[in-house]
Design a protein around this motif. Structure first.
Motif, PDB file in Angstrom:
ATOM      1  N   GLY A   1      38.118  42.404  31.354  1.00  0.00           N
ATOM      2  CA  GLY A   1      38.012  43.289  30.289  1.00  0.00           C
ATOM      3  C   GLY A   1      37.935  44.637  30.700  1.00  0.00           C
ATOM      4  O   GLY A   1      39.075  45.117  31.631  1.00  0.00           O
ATOM      5  N   ALA A   2      37.215  45.572  30.642  1.00  0.00           N
ATOM      6  CA  ALA A   2      37.024  46.808  31.351  1.00  0.00           C
ATOM      7  C   ALA A   2      37.126  46.831  32.677  1.00  0.00           C
ATOM      8  O   ALA A   2      37.748  47.547  33.764  1.00  0.00           O
ATOM      9  N   LEU A   3      36.473  45.664  33.473  1.00  0.00           N
ATOM     10  CA  LEU A   3      36.607  45.400  34.599  1.00  0.00           C
ATOM     11  C   LEU A   3      37.575  43.943  34.871  1.00  0.00           C
ATOM     12  O   LEU A   3      37.534  43.104  34.201  1.00  0.00           O
TER      13      LEU A   3
ATOM     14  N   LYS B   1      35.129  41.592  38.780  1.00  0.00           N
ATOM     15  CA  LYS B   1      33.894  40.679  38.283  1.00  0.00           C
ATOM     16  C   LYS B   1      33.654  39.483  39.442  1.00  0.00           C
ATOM     17  O   LYS B   1      32.459  39.248  39.752  1.00  0.00           O
ATOM     18  N   GLU B   2      34.514  38.992  40.042  1.00  0.00           N
ATOM     19  CA  GLU B   2      34.129  38.074  40.982  1.00  0.00           C
ATOM     20  C   GLU B   2      33.611  38.468  42.629  1.00  0.00           C
ATOM     21  O   GLU B   2      32.902  38.113  43.134  1.00  0.00           O
ATOM     22  N   LEU B   3      34.084  39.822  42.775  1.00  0.00           N
ATOM     23  CA  LEU B   3      33.611  40.877  43.569  1.00  0.00           C
ATOM     24  C   LEU B   3      32.078  40.913  43.401  1.00  0.00           C
ATOM     25  O   LEU B   3      30.893  41.025  44.269  1.00  0.00           O
ATOM     26  N   ILE B   4      31.778  41.042  42.245  1.00  0.00           N
ATOM     27  CA  ILE B   4      30.232  41.308  42.060  1.00  0.00           C
ATOM     28  C   ILE B   4      29.558  40.024  41.959  1.00  0.00           C
ATOM     29  O   ILE B   4      28.424  40.143  42.573  1.00  0.00           O
ATOM     30  N   ALA B   5      30.229  38.875  41.641  1.00  0.00           N
ATOM     31  CA  ALA B   5      29.472  37.898  41.695  1.00  0.00           C
ATOM     32  C   ALA B   5      29.213  37.255  43.055  1.00  0.00           C
ATOM     33  O   ALA B   5      28.204  36.934  43.555  1.00  0.00           O
TER      34      ALA B   5
END
Length: 123
Positions: free
Chosen positions: A41-43, A48-52
């Motif tokens: 999406g915006a990311l 998103k996987e790096l955040i996870a």
């Protein structure tokens, strides 16, 4: 004793299969939430996987580290992106996060050993 992140993903996947059989509604709900949360999406999917991964490192969860490193490799993460994420983890979480950041590096190196970038992304 050194742990194998490849073995961790294999063993945990087997156990998750048991949970899918025994608590299917819960697992379907969790999988739907994961799919929605990780959809680009915006990311981007890599962001998103790096955040996870950062949350897995901060939570000191070996299975989370293994699964998210594996997903990041599949998505084509660069070593530099991984390392910058782990630097932020260390900054925010101090020594304990540094120890698990090192585990994330071990997972990345184990899962990419002897592979060139195109081969890594094909996994």
């Amino acid at each position: 004793m050194s742990k194998s992140f490849t073995l961790i993903t294999h063993d945990v996947s087997k156990a998750l299969g048991t949970l899918r059989n025994d608590i299917p509604a819960t697992m379907q709900g969790f999988n739907a939430m994961a799919k929605a949360a990780l959809a680009p999406g915006a990311l981007s999917a890599i962001d998103k996987e790096l955040i996870a991964l950062a949350i897995g490192v901060s939570s000191r969860c070996d299975a989370c580290i293994a699964f998210h490193v594996k997903a990041l490799i599949r998505l084509g993460v660069s070593r530099e992106q991984l390392m910058e994420t782990l630097a932020v983890c260390t900054y925010m979480g101090g020594g304990p996060s540094l120890m698990h950041a090192a585990e994330a590096v071990r997972a990345y190196e184990e899962m990419t050993a002897g592979k060139t970038p195109p081969e890594i992304n094909a996994r």
